[in-house]
Design an enzyme around this catalytic site. Structure first.
Site, PDB file in Angstrom:
ATOM      1  N   LEU A  90     -29.528  10.666 -24.357  1.00  0.00           N
ATOM      2  CA  LEU A  90     -28.261  11.060 -24.960  1.00  0.00           C
ATOM      3  C   LEU A  90     -28.355  12.401 -25.678  1.00  0.00           C
ATOM      4  O   LEU A  90     -27.361  13.097 -25.850  1.00  0.00           O
ATOM      5  CB  LEU A  90     -27.783   9.990 -25.951  1.00  0.00           C
ATOM      6  N   GLY A  91     -29.547  12.748 -26.131  1.00  0.00           N
ATOM      7  CA  GLY A  91     -29.703  14.008 -26.838  1.00  0.00           C
ATOM      8  C   GLY A  91     -30.982  14.024 -27.644  1.00  0.00           C
ATOM      9  O   GLY A  91     -31.759  13.069 -27.642  1.00  0.00           O
ATOM     10  N   GLY A 108     -32.417  15.332 -31.582  1.00  0.00           N
ATOM     11  CA  GLY A 108     -32.100  15.860 -32.903  1.00  0.00           C
ATOM     12  C   GLY A 108     -33.342  16.324 -33.626  1.00  0.00           C
ATOM     13  O   GLY A 108     -34.437  16.368 -33.056  1.00  0.00           O
ATOM     14  N   GLY A 109     -33.162  16.635 -34.901  1.00  0.00           N
ATOM     15  CA  GLY A 109     -34.263  17.146 -35.691  1.00  0.00           C
ATOM     16  C   GLY A 109     -35.358  16.127 -35.937  1.00  0.00           C
ATOM     17  O   GLY A 109     -36.488  16.489 -36.262  1.00  0.00           O
ATOM     18  N   MET A 110     -35.046  14.848 -35.797  1.00  0.00           N
ATOM     19  CA  MET A 110     -36.031  13.812 -36.091  1.00  0.00           C
ATOM     20  C   MET A 110     -36.586  13.145 -34.843  1.00  0.00           C
ATOM     21  O   MET A 110     -37.542  12.399 -34.933  1.00  0.00           O
ATOM     22  CB  MET A 110     -35.417  12.762 -37.009  1.00  0.00           C
ATOM     23  N   GLN A 119     -35.913  11.944 -30.305  1.00  0.00           N
ATOM     24  CA  GLN A 119     -35.119  11.789 -29.089  1.00  0.00           C
ATOM     25  C   GLN A 119     -34.184  10.584 -29.215  1.00  0.00           C
ATOM     26  O   GLN A 119     -34.537   9.576 -29.827  1.00  0.00           O
ATOM     27  CB  GLN A 119     -36.056  11.579 -27.895  1.00  0.00           C
ATOM     28  N   ASP A 136     -26.212  13.739 -44.671  1.00  0.00           N
ATOM     29  CA  ASP A 136     -26.109  14.655 -43.527  1.00  0.00           C
ATOM     30  C   ASP A 136     -24.804  14.404 -42.778  1.00  0.00           C
ATOM     31  O   ASP A 136     -24.787  14.278 -41.558  1.00  0.00           O
ATOM     32  CB  ASP A 136     -27.313  14.486 -42.600  1.00  0.00           C
TER      33      ASP A 136
END
Length: 343
Positions: free
Chosen positions: A21-22, A24-26, A28, A138
């Site tokens: 799905l994408g 992020g900073g933390m 997969q 966030d």
């Protein structure tokens, strides 16, 4: 959604992975299905974070708190394994695009009525999150997903684990959060309270209305954005007059002067109209988006799922990844949503 690569696992816990799905900073994020057939989003944590014992401890505490968050306005935390070699958390799957995708790429800014109703749904989500003794930290457009029956907030209960681990800073000196959608106290490294989420909400609503934050466009220098958030008054140019009081009341430098959630809910009470909460072309686009996402899972993963209701008809809670609204805070009937969908 992207296909799995040769390096991706095929299962995480009880969940069979369907695609990416994408990222992020933390870590997969994967689309997955449980053994009982529920579609979920599974987020894995990056190896460098996973190697830090204190992060694992904080992550476990925050996920436990996040699992107590109820209500229909969040993607519920369903499962996790904080002790796995690669820690992960599974949440309800929301088949809708993010506010960032809608505004920056797919549709453009939202009309005044939609922004007011967006504020109402997000205030309800924050009410549930804060009731679990969590601060989101966030709240940004990419963490708000849009569905035919309202917005959903994701990724609560995770940022604080990273924040607490690094005292507000990463080892590279980067602040925790997204520069255009942070509160002054986050930028200064001060104590963060629920009022911080209210400030971030104000910036998010301004973005939904104008396509930029009150402190600059998203391509503005990070350092300049952080300075403006911490030291300058917000620029409300371009925000419709009917939204200015709502948004400016969230953006006071002093946390004590910001609107509380009850005030926000009062200011944004749904108007009783049966018209959908989003413009017609966007409702149609959400339907196409949901069909594409669900088709990509394969026929067997769409059993007993309807991609999207017709305008004026709510999607089933199982499709939206929502849980029933808290009985302690009953919601007025939302535009285009049958009352039974909110029970």
């Amino acid at each position: 959604m992207d296909r799995l690569t040769a390096q991706d696992p095929r299962r995480i816990g009880q969940y069979r992975l369907l695609g990416r799905l994408g990222q992020g900073g933390m870590g997969q994020v994967y689309l997955a299905r449980s053994e009982r057939g529920r579609t979920v989003a599974v987020k894995t944590i990056k190896p460098d974070l996973a190697q830090e014992p204190d992060f694992r401890r904080r992550f476990a505490l925050e996920i436990a708190a996040a699992q107590r968050v109820g209500g229909q306005w969040t993607a519920p935390v369903l499962d996790s394994d904080t002790q796995a070699s690669s820690p992960w958390v599974a949440t309800g799957y929301v088949a809708g695009p993010s506010l960032h995708e809608v505004v920056s790429r797919d549709f453009g800014t939202l009309p005044e009525r939609s922004v007011s109703l967006l504020a109402n749904g997000l205030a309800r989500a924050l009410t549930d999150i804060h009731a679990a003794d969590l601060v989101h930290r966030d709240l940004k457009p990419s963490n708000v997903l849009l569905t035919i029956d309202g917005p959903r907030v994701i990724d609560f209960g995770i940022a604080r684990a990273l924040d607490a681990n690094h005292g507000g800073l990463t080892r590279t000196g980067a602040t925790i959060g997204s520069p255009g959608f942070m509160s002054p106290e986050q930028v200064r490294g001060e104590r963060v309270t629920p009022a911080s989420d209210i400030f971030c909400l104000g910036s998010l609503l301004a973005y939904a209305s104008t396509g930029r934050t009150p402190f600059g466009t998203l391509d503005t220098s990070v350092h300049l954005l952080l300075y403006r958030v911490a030291e300058e008054e917000p620029d409300l140019a371009g925000i419709p007059e009917g939204l200015r009081h709502l948004i400016s009341g969230c953006l006071h430098q002093d946390p004590e002067r910001r609107f509380g959630l009850p005030e926000l809910l009062s200011l944004t009470t749904p108007d009783g109209s049966r018209e959908p909460w989003l413009p017609g072309p966007l409702i149609a686009q959400l339907g196409r988006h949901a069909v594409e996402l669900l088709d990509s899972e394969g026929p067997e993963s769409r059993t007993d799922r309807r991609a999207v209701g017709a305008p004026g008809q709510a999607a089933p809670a199982s499709w939206a990844g929502a849980t029933p609204a808290s009985p302690a805070a009953p919601a007025p009937v939302w535009p285009g949503v049958h009352p039974s969908a909110q029970q």
